[in-house]
Enzyme design. Structure first.
Site, PDB file in Angstrom:
ATOM      1  N   CYS A  71      -8.365  -4.125   8.091  1.00 30.95           N
ATOM      2  CA  CYS A  71      -8.371  -2.655   8.074  1.00 30.95           C
ATOM      3  C   CYS A  71      -9.738  -2.016   8.312  1.00 30.95           C
ATOM      4  CB  CYS A  71      -7.802  -2.147   6.744  1.00 30.95           C
ATOM      5  SG  CYS A  71      -7.602  -0.346   6.754  1.00 30.95           S
ATOM      6  N   CYS A 128       4.694  11.039   8.951  1.00 30.46           N
ATOM      7  CA  CYS A 128       4.175  10.056   7.986  1.00 30.46           C
ATOM      8  C   CYS A 128       2.701  10.326   7.708  1.00 30.46           C
ATOM      9  CB  CYS A 128       4.290   8.640   8.555  1.00 30.46           C
ATOM     10  SG  CYS A 128       5.932   8.242   9.149  1.00 30.46           S
ATOM     11  N   CYS A 136      -8.882  -5.302   2.506  1.00 27.72           N
ATOM     12  CA  CYS A 136      -7.931  -5.818   3.499  1.00 27.72           C
ATOM     13  C   CYS A 136      -8.666  -6.208   4.793  1.00 27.72           C
ATOM     14  CB  CYS A 136      -6.879  -4.753   3.799  1.00 27.72           C
ATOM     15  SG  CYS A 136      -6.205  -4.020   2.293  1.00 27.72           S
ATOM     16  N   CYS A 149     -12.247   3.108   1.642  1.00 24.34           N
ATOM     17  CA  CYS A 149     -11.241   2.571   0.721  1.00 24.34           C
ATOM     18  C   CYS A 149     -11.821   1.408  -0.079  1.00 24.34           C
ATOM     19  CB  CYS A 149     -10.022   2.101   1.523  1.00 24.34           C
ATOM     20  SG  CYS A 149      -8.704   1.489   0.464  1.00 24.34           S
ATOM     21  N   CYS A 166       7.275  11.067   5.014  1.00 24.32           N
ATOM     22  CA  CYS A 166       6.947   9.710   4.572  1.00 24.32           C
ATOM     23  C   CYS A 166       5.489   9.721   4.148  1.00 24.32           C
ATOM     24  CB  CYS A 166       7.155   8.729   5.727  1.00 24.32           C
ATOM     25  SG  CYS A 166       6.650   7.035   5.301  1.00 24.32           S
ATOM     26  N   CYS A 202      10.063   1.930   3.082  1.00 24.57           N
ATOM     27  CA  CYS A 202       9.549   1.491   4.381  1.00 24.57           C
ATOM     28  C   CYS A 202       8.542   0.386   4.090  1.00 24.57           C
ATOM     29  CB  CYS A 202       8.876   2.674   5.088  1.00 24.57           C
ATOM     30  SG  CYS A 202       7.987   2.200   6.587  1.00 24.57           S
ATOM     31  N   ARG A 226      10.712  -1.022  13.079  1.00 25.98           N
ATOM     32  CA  ARG A 226       9.775  -0.202  13.857  1.00 25.98           C
ATOM     33  C   ARG A 226       8.728  -1.036  14.579  1.00 25.98           C
ATOM     34  NH1 ARG A 226       7.428   3.779  10.358  1.00 25.98           N
ATOM     35  NH2 ARG A 226       9.394   4.867  10.647  1.00 25.98           N
TER      36      ARG A 226
HETATM   37  N1  SAM Z   1      -3.954   2.352   1.657  1.00 29.83           N
HETATM   38  C1  SAM Z   1      -2.544   2.302   1.709  1.00 29.83           C
HETATM   39  C2  SAM Z   1      -1.991   0.891   1.735  1.00 29.83           C
HETATM   40  O1  SAM Z   1      -2.714  -0.027   2.076  1.00 29.83           O
HETATM   41  O2  SAM Z   1      -0.826   0.734   1.403  1.00 29.83           O
HETATM   42  C3  SAM Z   1      -1.960   3.071   2.890  1.00 29.83           C
HETATM   43  C4  SAM Z   1      -2.660   3.048   4.229  1.00 29.83           C
HETATM   44  S1  SAM Z   1      -2.771   1.455   5.033  1.00 29.83           S
HETATM   45  C5  SAM Z   1      -3.836   1.805   6.401  1.00 29.83           C
HETATM   46  C6  SAM Z   1      -1.145   1.246   5.728  1.00 29.83           C
HETATM   47  C7  SAM Z   1      -0.867  -0.005   6.510  1.00 29.83           C
HETATM   48  O3  SAM Z   1      -1.511   0.020   7.767  1.00 29.83           O
HETATM   49  C8  SAM Z   1      -1.317  -1.332   5.925  1.00 29.83           C
HETATM   50  O4  SAM Z   1      -0.456  -1.796   4.928  1.00 29.83           O
HETATM   51  C9  SAM Z   1      -1.277  -2.240   7.135  1.00 29.83           C
HETATM   52  O5  SAM Z   1      -0.021  -2.879   7.228  1.00 29.83           O
HETATM   53  C10 SAM Z   1      -1.465  -1.283   8.313  1.00 29.83           C
HETATM   54  N2  SAM Z   1      -2.726  -1.559   9.026  1.00 29.83           N
HETATM   55  C11 SAM Z   1      -3.977  -1.258   8.617  1.00 29.83           C
HETATM   56  N3  SAM Z   1      -4.884  -1.665   9.512  1.00 29.83           N
HETATM   57  C12 SAM Z   1      -4.209  -2.244  10.531  1.00 29.83           C
HETATM   58  C13 SAM Z   1      -4.601  -2.869  11.747  1.00 29.83           C
HETATM   59  N4  SAM Z   1      -5.884  -2.992  12.085  1.00 29.83           N
HETATM   60  N5  SAM Z   1      -3.638  -3.343  12.556  1.00 29.83           N
HETATM   61  C14 SAM Z   1      -2.319  -3.225  12.210  1.00 29.83           C
HETATM   62  N6  SAM Z   1      -1.901  -2.652  11.074  1.00 29.83           N
HETATM   63  C15 SAM Z   1      -2.835  -2.174  10.238  1.00 29.83           C
HETATM   64 FE1  SF4 Z   2      -7.323   0.540   2.025  1.00 27.82          FE
HETATM   65 FE2  SF4 Z   2      -6.845  -0.115   4.540  1.00 27.82          FE
HETATM   66 FE3  SF4 Z   2      -6.207  -1.792   2.613  1.00 27.82          FE
HETATM   67 FE4  SF4 Z   2      -4.810   0.521   2.885  1.00 27.82          FE
HETATM   68  S1  SF4 Z   2      -4.900  -1.178   4.318  1.00 27.82           S
HETATM   69  S2  SF4 Z   2      -5.588  -0.399   0.985  1.00 27.82           S
HETATM   70  S3  SF4 Z   2      -6.478   1.859   3.622  1.00 27.82           S
HETATM   71  S4  SF4 Z   2      -8.287  -1.132   3.141  1.00 27.82           S
END
Ligand code: SAM
Ligand code: SF4
Ligand code: DTB
Length: 336
Positions: free
Chosen positions: A61, A98, A58, A54, A129, A189, A261
């Protein structure tokens, strides 16, 4: 009946978080019982339809291309694999499926493919979702027309702390997508992650943002950070479990009609802590042995936990009540 408010101040939210623990949980449980059967929990299953690489950064992530994480990348899954996973989820009692993609935003070509997935999953009688990153108003409309029920798009934390965790997009861009989703008529959500090193005031800021949206989100995921080696937030000091429960309780009080949730992080929580979260008003979980890329409790363990607590999974028709006009809208119609 607790009034539905959209004008909470940050100080009011923080004062709720500061309450003695028993007073806070008691208040949350009272609000919960006004709107929900306290022994029913909605069950969703997650599938990663496109994994890793990606472009966003973040800090929490494992799927970000910016972090040196040992993760197998996968291109957008073929339709048949999604159909098969949805069938399995339904057989295991999930009512909502989802699908998540590691994108900053979908391209129009990708959108065509995910729309086919929405149609196929709906045909199996499941609610749908998706979480695909940012959407334009037009993309949101197309997903809604295809029958997508919910769109997940988390605010994650307070506006002030956001820049400490993510630099490749702004808080305002998140809010804009939520507005496009709402205008297209889908259920929203949105929630956040706790345990990223944020302060109680940041947690109050996140909850205030969620509760002051023009209409409360139908679903509010509260994630506990899953610490993954290689991500910048790996090694962050763990959050006090009671602080997590407090945040769930305040979410319940601020957003009485929403499903709250208990999302990522359950493998690091004791059964007792999860029971406290249900007592504080959490009434939805992710079921199945995988979240997107990290583990979730085993199906058997969840089944036993539900039995020990006398909890029944919510039937699809019950959560579909989300789509009925709610008290806040009825009030607006009356006065409007
Ligand atoms: N890329 C899209 C986004 O960021 O909206 C969708 C997928 S992203 C993985 C969805 C959500 O997963 C993120 O907004 C975050 O809140 C959650 N998430 C990702 N990594 C995480 C982690 N290590 N622990 C808890 N929540 C996590
Ligand atoms: Fe990409 Fe993870 Fe951030 Fe979603 S949360 S935008 S998958 S880096
Ligand atoms: C949400 O709030 N939590 C889910 C879902 N929405 C998409 C994602 C959790 C991801 C946890 C880290 C992983 O498994 O990669």
């Amino acid at each position: 009946m607790t009034p539905i408010r959209h004008d909470w101040t940050r100080d009011e939210v923080e004062a709720l978080l500061d309450l003695p623990f028993s007073d806070l949980v008691f208040r949350a449980q009272q609000v919960h019982r006004e709107h929900f059967d306290p022994n029913r929990v909605q069950v969703s299953t997650l599938l990663s339809i496109k994994t890793g690489a990606c472009p966003e950064d973040c800090g929490y992530c494992p799927q970000s291309a910016h972090h040196p994480v040992d993760l197998e990348r996968e291109r957008l899954l073929p339709l048949e694999e999604v159909q098969e996973a949805a069938r399995g989820a339904r057989e295991h009692g999930a009512t909502r499926f989802c699908m998540g993609a590691a994108w900053r935003n979908p391209t129009d070509r990708n959108l065509e493919r995910v729309i086919e997935m929405v149609r196929a999953v709906r045909e199996q009688g499941l609610e749908t979702c998706m979480t695909l990153g940012m959407l334009t108003p037009q993309q949101a409309r197309r997903l809604a027309e295809a029958g997508l029920d919910y769109y997940n798009h988390n605010l994650d934390t307070s506006p002030e702390f956001y820049g400490e965790v993510i630099t490749t997009r702004t808080y305002q861009e998140r809010l804009d997508t939520l507005e496009h989703v709402r205008e297209a008529g889908m259920s929203v959500c949105t929630g956040g992650i706790l345990g990223m090193g944020e302060s109680r005031r940041d947690r109050a800021g996140l909850l205030q943002q969620l509760a002051c949206l023009p209409r409360h989100p139908e679903s509010v995921p509260i994630n506990q950070l899953v610490q993954v080696e290689g991500t910048p937030l790996h090694g962050t000091e763990a959050l006090d479990p009671f602080e997590f429960v407090r945040t769930v309780a305040v979410a319940r009080i601020l957003m009485p009609q929403s499903h709250v949730r208990l999302s990522a992080g359950r493998t690091d929580m004791s059964d007792e802590m999860q029971a406290l979260c249900f007592l504080a008003g959490a009434n939805s979980i992710f079921h199945g042995e995988r979240l997107l890329t990290t583990p979730n409790p085993e199906a058997n363990h969840d089944r036993t936990l539900f039995q020990r607590l006398g909890i029944q999974p919510e039937a699809a028709e019950e959560s579909a009540a989300d789509k009925q006009p709610r008290e806040e809208e009825a009030v607006r119609v009356q006065h409007g």
